[in-house]
Design an enzyme around this catalytic site. Sequence first.
Site, PDB file in Angstrom:
ATOM      1  N   ASP A 101       5.895   0.124 128.655  1.00  0.00           N
ATOM      2  CA  ASP A 101       4.541   0.635 128.853  1.00  0.00           C
ATOM      3  C   ASP A 101       3.987   0.289 130.230  1.00  0.00           C
ATOM      4  OD1 ASP A 101       4.444  -2.073 128.265  1.00  0.00           O
ATOM      5  OD2 ASP A 101       3.481  -1.803 126.331  1.00  0.00           O
TER       6      ASP A 101
ATOM      7  N   ASN B  82      -2.385  -7.708 116.678  1.00  0.00           N
ATOM      8  CA  ASN B  82      -2.718  -6.649 115.717  1.00  0.00           C
ATOM      9  C   ASN B  82      -1.477  -5.882 115.265  1.00  0.00           C
ATOM     10  OD1 ASN B  82      -2.046  -5.109 117.907  1.00  0.00           O
ATOM     11  ND2 ASN B  82      -4.061  -4.189 118.213  1.00  0.00           N
TER      12      ASN B  82
ATOM     13  N   HIS C 152       0.826  -4.515 117.218  1.00  0.00           N
ATOM     14  CA  HIS C 152       1.334  -3.430 118.086  1.00  0.00           C
ATOM     15  C   HIS C 152       2.696  -3.784 118.689  1.00  0.00           C
ATOM     16  CE1 HIS C 152      -0.958  -4.989 121.935  1.00  0.00           C
ATOM     17  NE2 HIS C 152       0.260  -5.492 121.895  1.00  0.00           N
TER      18      HIS C 152
ATOM     19  N   GLU D  23      -0.818   1.031 119.221  1.00  0.00           N
ATOM     20  CA  GLU D  23      -1.857   0.289 118.511  1.00  0.00           C
ATOM     21  C   GLU D  23      -1.904   0.732 117.041  1.00  0.00           C
ATOM     22  OE1 GLU D  23      -2.817  -2.175 120.059  1.00  0.00           O
ATOM     23  OE2 GLU D  23      -4.227  -1.805 121.673  1.00  0.00           O
TER      24      GLU D  23
HETATM   25  C1  F6R Z   1       4.183  -5.458 126.746  1.00  0.00           C
HETATM   26  C2  F6R Z   1       3.983  -4.898 125.428  1.00  0.00           C
HETATM   27  C3  F6R Z   1       3.125  -5.570 124.413  1.00  0.00           C
HETATM   28  C4  F6R Z   1       3.349  -7.063 124.333  1.00  0.00           C
HETATM   29  C5  F6R Z   1       2.437  -7.683 123.289  1.00  0.00           C
HETATM   30  C6  F6R Z   1       2.578  -9.190 123.236  1.00  0.00           C
HETATM   31  O1  F6R Z   1       5.019  -4.615 127.517  1.00  0.00           O
HETATM   32  O2  F6R Z   1       4.495  -3.872 125.184  1.00  0.00           O
HETATM   33  O3  F6R Z   1       3.392  -4.993 123.159  1.00  0.00           O
HETATM   34  O4  F6R Z   1       4.679  -7.329 124.022  1.00  0.00           O
HETATM   35  O5  F6R Z   1       1.099  -7.366 123.567  1.00  0.00           O
HETATM   36  O6  F6R Z   1       2.103  -9.724 124.440  1.00  0.00           O
HETATM   37  P1  F6R Z   1       2.315 -11.266 124.790  1.00  0.00           P
HETATM   38  O7  F6R Z   1       3.770 -11.469 124.909  1.00  0.00           O
HETATM   39  O8  F6R Z   1       1.603 -11.430 126.109  1.00  0.00           O
HETATM   40  O9  F6R Z   1       1.689 -12.025 123.686  1.00  0.00           O
END
Ligand code: F6R
Length: 260
Positions: free
Chosen positions: A67, A136, A138, A143
């Site tokens: 992303d 959440n 995702h 989301e």
């Molecule tokens: C990042 C991504 C997100 C993160 C998720 C966890 O490329 O796709 O899904 O993996 O938000 O983020 P952290 O590792 O910062 O807790």
Amino acid sequence: MHVVIVKHPDDAADYSAKIFVRQILRDPRSVLGLATGTSPVSLYQELIAAYKAGEISFRDVTTFNLDEYLGLPCMHPQSYQYFMAETLFNHIDINKERTFIPSSNLENTRASCIEYENNITQRGGIDLQLLGIGRNGHIGFNEPSSGLSSRTRVKTLTAETIQDNARFFSTDESQPELAITMGIGTILESKQIVLLATGQAKAQAVVSAIEGPLSVFCPASALQTHVNTVCVLDEAAASLLQHLAFYERIDTDSGNLMFE
Ligand code: F6R
């Protein structure tokens, strides 16, 4: 899903890094799916160390990131393009022309999403995809309420995700509320998936993903339908799982077959 529970976050990074090293050794032309955020940082450090020790080379590897924020210039320090360069790509021998990240450009988003999907397909699909998980549930920026068969597209970020990621932005910076993300359907086409989750803050999302119902309200629960996913958790992230003893038994029985 194969659930692996290790003691500390560093052990989780170590376990996941071994899966990546093994994939690159098995196929030096591997197509890897990569993530940003805090979760993969130690894993990337281990991959850099393995490269510097001469164990692996990224020369023929191709990467696709999950992303990118929409509207952030690619050299913005909070862009995922910048993050990947700083955290991994600048430290290994990868050909940057084979590192792909969704475009942050606000124009022609539909065309760039289709192009991203086509590019993945033309390069033979993703062999090994790394995922973190949001509080959440995702994965990527899919989301809650994301379609379980969705493809690369623009998503509106939830207030929770914006708040979670606010730690990366200074108070005078405006934080993007839109992102381009691989879809859940795109992710599920990966041949193998590693979901890496550490820390107590992820425990609820982890239990919903692994033991909850398949639901658009926990996008990571879609991984239950994937044939080759391993969830690598530290004890804190695994702390709410109901079937801990069973996962540990399976892991012992399989005797780490993955590394044979
Ligand atoms: C990042 C991504 C997100 C993160 C998720 C966890 O490329 O796709 O899904 O993996 O938000 O983020 P952290 O590792 O910062 O807790």
